[in-house]
Design an enzyme around this catalytic site. Sequence first.
Site, mmCIF file in Angstrom:
data_model
loop_
_atom_site.group_PDB
_atom_site.id
_atom_site.type_symbol
_atom_site.label_atom_id
_atom_site.label_comp_id
_atom_site.label_asym_id
_atom_site.label_seq_id
_atom_site.Cartn_x
_atom_site.Cartn_y
_atom_site.Cartn_z
ATOM 1 N N ASN A 7 -4.046 -2.155 -12.189
ATOM 2 C CA ASN A 7 -4.287 -1.814 -10.780
ATOM 3 C C ASN A 7 -3.388 -0.633 -10.461
ATOM 4 O OD1 ASN A 7 -4.545 -1.632 -8.039
ATOM 5 N ND2 ASN A 7 -4.022 -3.777 -7.618
ATOM 6 N N ARG A 93 -9.011 -2.071 -11.645
ATOM 7 C CA ARG A 93 -9.414 -2.308 -10.267
ATOM 8 C C ARG A 93 -9.747 -0.959 -9.635
ATOM 9 N NH1 ARG A 93 -6.111 -3.269 -4.911
ATOM 10 N NH2 ARG A 93 -7.870 -3.905 -3.638
ATOM 11 N N HIS A 182 -12.273 -6.434 -0.734
ATOM 12 C CA HIS A 182 -11.840 -7.767 -1.205
ATOM 13 C C HIS A 182 -12.957 -8.490 -1.971
ATOM 14 C CE1 HIS A 182 -8.740 -8.285 2.328
ATOM 15 N NE2 HIS A 182 -8.146 -7.780 1.256
ATOM 16 N N GLY A 212 -4.751 -12.330 3.655
ATOM 17 C CA GLY A 212 -3.483 -11.855 3.087
ATOM 18 C C GLY A 212 -2.899 -10.851 4.063
ATOM 19 N N ARG A 243 -3.254 -4.070 10.722
ATOM 20 C CA ARG A 243 -4.518 -3.433 11.137
ATOM 21 C C ARG A 243 -5.147 -4.214 12.277
ATOM 22 N NH1 ARG A 243 -6.653 -3.752 5.427
ATOM 23 N NH2 ARG A 243 -5.493 -2.163 4.303
ATOM 24 N N ARG A 286 4.839 -15.927 7.727
ATOM 25 C CA ARG A 286 5.891 -16.959 7.648
ATOM 26 C C ARG A 286 6.823 -16.846 8.839
ATOM 27 N NH1 ARG A 286 6.740 -16.191 1.450
ATOM 28 N NH2 ARG A 286 6.293 -14.137 2.247
ATOM 29 N N GLY A 332 -2.586 -15.068 0.704
ATOM 30 C CA GLY A 332 -1.258 -15.619 0.987
ATOM 31 C C GLY A 332 -1.238 -16.516 2.218
ATOM 32 N N GLU A 386 -7.446 -12.239 -8.386
ATOM 33 C CA GLU A 386 -8.283 -11.049 -8.570
ATOM 34 C C GLU A 386 -8.148 -10.482 -9.979
ATOM 35 O OE1 GLU A 386 -8.312 -8.621 -4.615
ATOM 36 O OE2 GLU A 386 -6.666 -10.042 -4.531
HETATM 37 P P1 ADP Z 1 -1.588 -9.078 -0.055
HETATM 38 O O1 ADP Z 1 -2.784 -8.883 0.822
HETATM 39 O O2 ADP Z 1 -0.577 -7.982 0.065
HETATM 40 O O3 ADP Z 1 -1.924 -9.480 -1.480
HETATM 41 P P2 ADP Z 1 -0.804 -11.847 0.251
HETATM 42 O O4 ADP Z 1 -2.151 -12.377 -0.104
HETATM 43 O O5 ADP Z 1 0.319 -12.115 -0.657
HETATM 44 O O6 ADP Z 1 -0.842 -10.302 0.602
HETATM 45 O O7 ADP Z 1 -0.443 -12.445 1.692
HETATM 46 C C1 ADP Z 1 0.695 -12.071 2.383
HETATM 47 C C2 ADP Z 1 0.789 -12.904 3.653
HETATM 48 O O8 ADP Z 1 0.854 -14.287 3.311
HETATM 49 C C3 ADP Z 1 2.031 -12.589 4.486
HETATM 50 O O9 ADP Z 1 1.689 -12.525 5.860
HETATM 51 C C4 ADP Z 1 2.903 -13.801 4.212
HETATM 52 O O10 ADP Z 1 3.753 -14.077 5.287
HETATM 53 C C5 ADP Z 1 1.852 -14.887 4.096
HETATM 54 N N1 ADP Z 1 2.431 -16.097 3.476
HETATM 55 C C6 ADP Z 1 2.834 -16.256 2.203
HETATM 56 N N2 ADP Z 1 3.383 -17.490 2.054
HETATM 57 C C7 ADP Z 1 3.328 -18.104 3.259
HETATM 58 C C8 ADP Z 1 3.716 -19.381 3.763
HETATM 59 N N3 ADP Z 1 4.292 -20.279 2.987
HETATM 60 N N4 ADP Z 1 3.478 -19.651 5.064
HETATM 61 C C9 ADP Z 1 2.904 -18.744 5.872
HETATM 62 N N5 ADP Z 1 2.499 -17.528 5.465
HETATM 63 C C10 ADP Z 1 2.708 -17.207 4.173
#
Ligand code: ADP
Length: 401
Positions: A7, A93, A182, A212, A243, A286, A332, A386
């Site tokens: 990637n 990717r 996505h 995410g 966004r 989080r 996430g 992915e």
């Molecule tokens: P990306 O799109 O960059 O791949 P991710 O899929 O890793 O991102 O998602 C990131 C998001 O997931 C962030 O907002 C992060 O706070 C949230 N996240 C990760 N773990 C937790 C958790 N345990 N509780 C709440 N939100 C979480």
Amino acid sequence: MKILVLNSGSSSIKYQLFDMRDESVLAAGSVEQIGEPGSHLSHYVRTPLAEMEKTIRTLPIPDHRQGFELISAILRETGALADTGELRGIGHRVVHGGEQFKDPARVTPAVLAAIRALIPLAPLHNPANLLGMEVAMETAPSVPQVAVFDTAFHQSIPPHAYRYAIPKRLYETHQVRRYGFHGTSHRYVAKKAAEFLEKPLNTLNLISLHLGNGASAAAIQQGRCIDTSMGFTPLEGLIMGTRCGDLDPAIIFYLARETGLSSGEIEAILNKESGLKGICGVNDMRTIGEMAGSGNAEAQLAVAMYCYRIKKYIGAYQAVIGELDGLIFTGGIGENADFIRAGCCENLAHLGLEMDNEKNIGRRKGCFALENRTSRVKILVVPTNEELEIAEQTVVCLGAE
Ligand code: ADP
């Protein structure tokens, strides 16, 4: 059979090496800050005890070519790969495949030219993806390479869903339409949901929510995508980390008139300062969860707006999909944030979605179901992967030759 997944971004190359016999990860890592001070390599390799051992090296990495050579060297040094010749293929990717690429494609000069022609549609991503492919082709010319597109899964969306109600010349001349992104993740989790439900994917109607930092919803009818919330760019649709998602387009002209900001400045605001960050100052879910829990009204509003937007898409997609079999949470936030999943499914019993609040609490490994016994619709958490999907598509593409 070993497959390397790359990637390539503007200043980084992320990689994972898979053994496709059991889909295990042999090594993974990234070179980052290419061409900048502080450039470094982070490498994880699986040990005989199936643990991941980490190596970090800070060294000058002036360009992507050296970055790729470094990756090949560390894979050899740590015993993950004897030689690049051992690779069955390299899967790349690629963010934008336009209307040309409905499936993964073996990388050839013609495919590279077609991806280059799509740069105006993805000016931030396609050039970096191209660079990664060119460097890998030069450095490992005997290894077959495959481009896997983020947009491809959405190419089954029909015209009434992908066209915007603007003059058709803008579609015909400037390719302005919904593409969606996505796609690799939506395809992967739909496939995994079908396995979990023990039903063929082409018999299932699903809504998948990839939540995410970016976020999008996809409406999947009988296994095929028929609509998605991201549009011409990833800016449309759900509220994201930074966004805005859906917005009255007239706001842009109003802001230009009232503030004198340029279109580039407004674009930056909508992409980088909006979404959750714009509402409550923070884009990490989080932290937002903690702030909301301790009574911060702006964080509570951010959560309410985030879930409300998702609920509107669930309703809209249910209207066009027919009888819904499953709602999938991934990414996430979708995989980890139980309070968001709860907010998205609250008071949806009239649409057949009833969450079991006990099952929803906390995080678990692998796929798990959240619906209660009377729910007509399955509610699933499906961890996305992915890179594995790109590796699988690479194998399928090379196998079909
Ligand atoms: P990306 O799109 O960059 O791949 P991710 O899929 O890793 O991102 O998602 C990131 C998001 O997931 C962030 O907002 C992060 O706070 C949230 N996240 C990760 N773990 C937790 C958790 N345990 N509780 C709440 N939100 C979480």
